[in-house]
Design an enzyme around this catalytic site. Structure first.
Site, PDB file in Angstrom:
ATOM      1  N   ASN A   4     -50.854 -28.939 -18.656  1.00  0.00           N
ATOM      2  CA  ASN A   4     -51.240 -29.690 -17.453  1.00  0.00           C
ATOM      3  C   ASN A   4     -50.550 -29.149 -16.203  1.00  0.00           C
ATOM      4  O   ASN A   4     -50.481 -29.828 -15.189  1.00  0.00           O
ATOM      5  CB  ASN A   4     -50.892 -31.170 -17.643  1.00  0.00           C
ATOM      6  CG  ASN A   4     -49.411 -31.367 -17.984  1.00  0.00           C
ATOM      7  OD1 ASN A   4     -48.667 -30.398 -18.087  1.00  0.00           O
ATOM      8  ND2 ASN A   4     -49.001 -32.606 -18.154  1.00  0.00           N
TER       9      ASN A   4
ATOM     10  N   HIS B 190     -47.330 -28.389 -16.099  1.00  0.00           N
ATOM     11  CA  HIS B 190     -45.899 -28.719 -16.017  1.00  0.00           C
ATOM     12  C   HIS B 190     -45.046 -27.460 -16.145  1.00  0.00           C
ATOM     13  O   HIS B 190     -45.440 -26.482 -16.764  1.00  0.00           O
ATOM     14  CB  HIS B 190     -45.497 -29.816 -17.013  1.00  0.00           C
ATOM     15  CG  HIS B 190     -45.530 -29.454 -18.458  1.00  0.00           C
ATOM     16  ND1 HIS B 190     -45.875 -30.347 -19.447  1.00  0.00           N
ATOM     17  CD2 HIS B 190     -45.243 -28.302 -19.118  1.00  0.00           C
ATOM     18  CE1 HIS B 190     -45.788 -29.752 -20.631  1.00  0.00           C
ATOM     19  NE2 HIS B 190     -45.415 -28.525 -20.447  1.00  0.00           N
TER      20      HIS B 190
ATOM     21  N   GLU C  61     -43.506 -33.206 -15.528  1.00  0.00           N
ATOM     22  CA  GLU C  61     -44.901 -33.591 -15.703  1.00  0.00           C
ATOM     23  C   GLU C  61     -45.500 -34.019 -14.363  1.00  0.00           C
ATOM     24  O   GLU C  61     -44.770 -34.499 -13.482  1.00  0.00           O
ATOM     25  CB  GLU C  61     -44.973 -34.779 -16.675  1.00  0.00           C
ATOM     26  CG  GLU C  61     -44.471 -34.484 -18.086  1.00  0.00           C
ATOM     27  CD  GLU C  61     -45.559 -34.009 -19.018  1.00  0.00           C
ATOM     28  OE1 GLU C  61     -46.216 -32.990 -18.716  1.00  0.00           O
ATOM     29  OE2 GLU C  61     -45.765 -34.656 -20.051  1.00  0.00           O
TER      30      GLU C  61
HETATM   31  P1  PGA Z   1     -46.162 -23.049 -24.846  1.00  0.00           P
HETATM   32  O1  PGA Z   1     -45.529 -24.208 -23.950  1.00  0.00           O
HETATM   33  O2  PGA Z   1     -45.494 -21.778 -24.457  1.00  0.00           O
HETATM   34  O3  PGA Z   1     -45.838 -23.461 -26.250  1.00  0.00           O
HETATM   35  O4  PGA Z   1     -47.622 -23.042 -24.550  1.00  0.00           O
HETATM   36  C1  PGA Z   1     -45.468 -24.093 -22.577  1.00  0.00           C
HETATM   37  C2  PGA Z   1     -45.115 -25.417 -21.971  1.00  0.00           C
HETATM   38  O5  PGA Z   1     -45.635 -26.459 -22.413  1.00  0.00           O
HETATM   39  O6  PGA Z   1     -44.323 -25.452 -21.019  1.00  0.00           O
END
Ligand code: PGA
Length: 253
Positions: free
Chosen positions: A136, A138, A143
């Site tokens: 999303n 973040h 968030e």
């Molecule tokens: P991911 O996570 O590298 O496992 O996609 C990234 C994140 O959610 O910040």
């Protein structure tokens, strides 16, 4: 913001490792912020491989943990500290004492977050923040909606983020729905920001970050208003021609 599109995951990981190794060689006492997740696994493996071939001094590095689950202790196999130790500290022989933790098991998590920001201040800020891009938008566990001036703090995780992280915890596990995260202020103040983005599942969010407006609803878009940002994607995450727009300088590796 500079967008670099590598041909595949391995090329992206190699390029990221070369960039970080170069920075550490130039400044062995650098303060570096490090992420967990699927995306940076290859980067850490490449960095360890470079270090094995051409040992550079990591004894003076200061390593800042980007985020951690609330209520999860350092020894918990699911803690991000365990993850960082296994993927980064141990393979490069970095002493555990060089890690500035976000202690998920602190009695007073808010005080621990303030102490983390104080450690960052006394380190003179962060030289490089290596980041993943959340589903999303973040960064760390900031968030949406995110305040660009937010300090390091305890945050609530969205149901989707909890679900997305469930894959690391195994079937039936109760994934924490609160976390400690380095705040946007310290992330954006880092002298370099290196964002790793891989795979088709990040395509839409990456497009939103690169082409959309700066918005608290997509925290990573704040990077567009910040200096010294490199978004290093693989072609699965950015299959399009690289845009000619302002501030997005393109490169292909
Ligand atoms: P991911 O996570 O590298 O496992 O996609 C990234 C994140 O959610 O910040």
């Amino acid at each position: 913001m500079r967008l670099i599109v590598a041909q595949d995951y391995n090329a992206m990981s190699r390029r990221a490792a070369q960039m970080v190794a170069k920075l550490v060689r130039a400044k062995p006492e650098a303060a570096i912020m490090v992420p967990t997740g699927d995306t940076p696994r290859g980067f850490y493996a490449e960095l360890a491989a470079i270090h094995r071939r051409d040992e550079f001094d990591v004894s003076r590095l200061r390593v800042f943990q980007l985020d951690e689950y609330l209520g999860v202790g350092a020894r918990d196999p699911n803690s991000f500290q365990t993850w960082i130790t296994r993927a980064f500290l141990d393979p490069l022989g970095i002493a555990a004492s060089r890690l500035v933790r976000l202690p998920g098991d602190a009695d007073d998590a808010a005080a621990a977050c303030r102490a983390y920001d104080e450690r960052m201040r006394s380190a003179g800020g962060c030289d490089i923040a290596v980041l993943g891009l959340g589903w999303n938008g973040h960064l760390g566990f900031n968030e949406p909606p995110a305040d660009p001036a937010s300090p390091t703090r305890v945050v609530a995780l969205s149901a989707e983020t909890v679900a997305s992280n469930g894959r690391y915890w195994g079937a039936g596990a109760r994934v924490p729905n609160q976390a400690l995260t380095c705040g946007m202020a310290n992330i954006l103040a880092a002298r370099h920001k290196l964002v790793l983005v891989s795979g088709e599942r990040k395509r839409e969010i990456l497009r939103r970050v690169v082409t959309g407006p700066v918005s608290p609803e997509t925290p990573a878009t704040y990077l567009k208003a910040s200096d010294q940002v490199t978004v290093l994607a693989d072609a699965a995450a950015w299959p399009w021609p690289v845009p000619e727009q302002d501030k997005v300088a393109a490169d292909r590796v």
